[in-house]
Design a protein around this motif. Structure first.
Motif, short mmCIF file in Angstrom:
data_model
loop_
_atom_site.label_atom_id
_atom_site.label_comp_id
_atom_site.label_asym_id
_atom_site.label_seq_id
_atom_site.Cartn_x
_atom_site.Cartn_y
_atom_site.Cartn_z
N GLY A 17 3.41 -13.48 2.17
CA GLY A 17 3.90 -12.58 1.12
C GLY A 17 2.87 -11.52 0.77
N ILE A 18 1.61 -11.95 0.63
CA ILE A 18 0.55 -11.01 0.28
C ILE A 18 0.36 -10.00 1.41
N ALA A 19 0.38 -10.50 2.65
CA ALA A 19 0.18 -9.61 3.81
C ALA A 19 1.31 -8.57 3.88
N VAL A 20 2.54 -9.01 3.62
CA VAL A 20 3.69 -8.11 3.66
C VAL A 20 3.59 -7.06 2.54
N MET A 21 3.21 -7.51 1.35
CA MET A 21 3.07 -6.57 0.23
C MET A 21 1.94 -5.58 0.51
N ASP A 22 0.85 -6.05 1.15
CA ASP A 22 -0.24 -5.15 1.53
C ASP A 22 0.30 -4.01 2.39
N VAL A 60 1.78 -9.39 -7.95
CA VAL A 60 2.42 -8.26 -7.27
C VAL A 60 2.65 -7.12 -8.27
N ALA A 61 3.12 -7.48 -9.47
CA ALA A 61 3.39 -6.46 -10.49
C ALA A 61 2.12 -5.69 -10.84
#
Ligand SMILES: Nc1ncnc2c1ncn2[C@@H]1O[C@H](COP(=O)(O)OP(=O)(O)OP(=O)(O)O)[C@@H](O)[C@H]1O
Ligand SMILES: [Mg+2]
Length: 220
Positions: A177-182, A204-205
């Protein structure tokens, strides 16, 4: 300067004898290039708001303006083209077309919008999300995080005015999830694209410039 303006928006769902009022009088605006996070309890209307902004569902009253175009003034027949040209989506469940490979999925918006060299552009975007070695994989042959990266590439190929994202990391493990948001933030920052992001994650926010809480039909 505003790119998105929501004026006195009203929306209720009617089901048999009851009606669920979601928005009574919502007012809200987003500036070009701004990144907005929307949080709020399950059922508070976050996905409904994104559906209204995308024109997938119609407001009962009030108006939405995207880049100066009033949804009230768009004909029913114009809404789909308008959405396809101006909005990019990233959903929790990816929404890839199952019989198209990664490259074809990313090129999909080019069928509706005028994009020069869609194939080159799609390849470039897939490369930037680290998927240059997965171009001919079908969604069923991709991992969750890979599917979401394809969806991000597809959302950006037509340089939309705004990206609407509904819990894009909601179905992924934390690390993925973190990698995708990056990747999402990297591409959005590079293109200076406006983002409205629904998320249940405070972390994320925090990556957005502003966070709103949707509660009782208001963004606070
Ligand atoms: N098509 C529909 N018809 C009737 N009621 C609906 C419809 N879509 C949503 N609702 C109701 O409207 C409310 C808001 O739904 P919405 O999907 O916008 O919530 P949400 O904030 O996105 O929640 P979540 O965090 O669980 O995704 C919910 O109570 C839901 O049951
Ligand atoms: Mg939702």
């Amino acid at each position: 300067m505003v790119v998105l303006e929501i004026k006195s928006l009203k929306k209720a769902y009617h089901q048999s004898s009851t009606s669920i009022e979601i928005f009574k009088d919502l007012n809200f605006h987003v500036k070009p290039g701004q990144k907005i996070a929307i949080m709020g309890k399950s059922g508070s209307g976050k996905s409904t708001l994104l559906s209204l902004i995308s024109g997938i569902i119609k407001a009962d009253d009030g108006d939405i303006l995207l880049d100066g175009t009033s949804y009230k003034q768009l004909e029913e027949s114009q809404i789909n083209d308008f959405r396809a040209s101006n909005i990019g989506f990233v959903f929790q469940n990816f929404h890839l077309v199952s019989y198209l490979n990664a490259l074809e999925n990313v090129m999909l918006p080019a069928k509706v919008c005028n994009i020069s060299n869609p194939k080159e552009k799609a390849k470039e975007l897939l490369k930037s999300v680290g998927l240059e070695h997965r171009l001919d994989h079908l969604p069923s042959q991709l991992s969750g995080g890979e599917k979401q990266r394809v969806a991000i590439a597809r959302a950006l190929i037509h340089n939309p005015k705004i990206i609407l994202a509904d819990e894009p990391s909601g179905n992924l493990d934390e690390e993925t999830g973190i990698a995708v948001m990056d990747k999402l933030f990297e591409l959005i920052d590079k293109n200076n694209t406006t983002l409205v992001l629904v998320t249940h994650s405070k972390e994320v926010a925090l990556r957005c410039e502003k966070t709103y809480e949707l509660s009782q039909g208001n963004l606070v």
